[in-house]
Design an enzyme around this catalytic site. Structure first.
Site, mmCIF file in Angstrom:
data_model
loop_
_atom_site.group_PDB
_atom_site.id
_atom_site.type_symbol
_atom_site.label_atom_id
_atom_site.label_comp_id
_atom_site.label_asym_id
_atom_site.label_seq_id
_atom_site.Cartn_x
_atom_site.Cartn_y
_atom_site.Cartn_z
ATOM 1 N N LYS A 65 0.546 -1.275 0.133
ATOM 2 C CA LYS A 65 0.029 -0.065 0.004
ATOM 3 C C LYS A 65 0.802 1.216 -0.021
ATOM 4 C CE LYS A 65 -4.367 -2.088 2.296
ATOM 5 N NZ LYS A 65 -5.202 -1.779 3.070
ATOM 6 N N ASN A 86 -4.822 1.915 -1.724
ATOM 7 C CA ASN A 86 -5.328 0.594 -1.756
ATOM 8 C C ASN A 86 -6.192 0.502 -3.033
ATOM 9 O OD1 ASN A 86 -7.697 2.244 -0.632
ATOM 10 N ND2 ASN A 86 -8.837 0.234 -0.685
ATOM 11 N N TYR A 209 -11.100 -10.277 8.385
ATOM 12 C CA TYR A 209 -12.599 -10.749 8.077
ATOM 13 C C TYR A 209 -12.479 -12.331 7.920
ATOM 14 C CZ TYR A 209 -11.052 -10.145 3.398
ATOM 15 O OH TYR A 209 -10.044 -10.277 2.316
#
Length: 247
Positions: A65, A86, A209
């Site tokens: 990034k 990003n 996640y």
């Protein structure tokens, strides 16, 4: 055939390809494709671009990034604020423009997580000091939430994990994990904070996640803390990226 993709070093557990492939299906864009591009170093990017002339947009993840900046023609204000990219926009004239949608995704997801009445008094600890941490910092500033950045090594204006005391945890009910600790397959890992001092007054947000509940979240939930993973943030930032690629 318009092509999109994700740049990173290890992408086996990324959800981005599934997300965008499903989106293309729902929109009946059968000619659109989303690929995972694992690069050993960012120096491989020019060769990748040459091999994929139909690229129309890229997402960027750990650890590129910040390293991607020298390969861009321009950095949009969103990325300049965060200090990390990003999303890469491919303009018709061949220019590559860096954006950041992480902070927008996190900011809106956090708003959905925290009771609105608590926002004015909320204080936070950000675990980790990488590119994702920078996006979280910008989002917290937008929401007027004071914070400390916590890392393994001493920072000029931050804290180390060893400096976290019961009082600091009490005064900072929002704790955000921006590190990769706990990501599949290393699901037993978690940031080294003093978990016994967490309470039902705490809100733990994990940018991870996969898995859906990390060890960080499990330990907080066991003590009554509210927890949330990064899936909603992923979806929100992905939708913002799609808008950039299609304007």
């Amino acid at each position: 055939m318009p092509e999109f993709g994700l740049l990173g070093r290890s992408l086996r557990h990324s959800f981005s390809q599934t997300y965008f492939s499903q989106k293309f299906h729902n929109l009946e864009l059968a000619d659109h494709h989303y690929e995972l591009f694992e690069l050993a170093t960012m120096d491989e990017l020019p060769g990748l671009l040459a091999r994929h002339p139909d690229l129309r947009g890229l997402n960027v993840t750990i650890p590129y990034k910040e390293q991607v900046w020298p390969f861009l023609n321009e950095v949009a204000p969103s990325a300049a604020r965060v200090g990390a990219v990003n999303v890469i926009e491919f303009r018709a004239d061949g220019q590559l423009i860096g954006h950041n949608t992480d902070y927008l995704g996190f900011r809106e997801s956090l708003r959905n997580f925290l009771p609105e009445a608590k926002l004015p008094e909320m204080r936070a600890l950000i675990l980790g000091s990488g590119g994702a941490s920078k996006a979280v910092e910008v989002a917290l500033r937008d929401l007027n939430i004071g914070y400390w950045v916590v890392s393994r090594n001493a920072l000029g204006a931050g804290l180390t994990y060893e400096e976290l005391t019961p009082r600091l945890l009490q005064d900072h009910p929002l704790i955000i994990n921006t590190t990769p600790l706990g990501t599949t397959p290393n699901v037993e890992e978690c940031p080294p904070i003093p978990y016994p001092y967490l309470t039902a007054q705490h809100y733990l947000y994990d940018l991870i996640y996969n898995p859906t509940e990390t060890e960080f979240m499990k330990r907080g939930a066991a003590l009554g803390a509210q927890t949330k993973n990064g899936f909603e943030m992923l979806c929100l930032q992905a939708e913002a990226a799609w808008q950039i690629w299609n304007r």
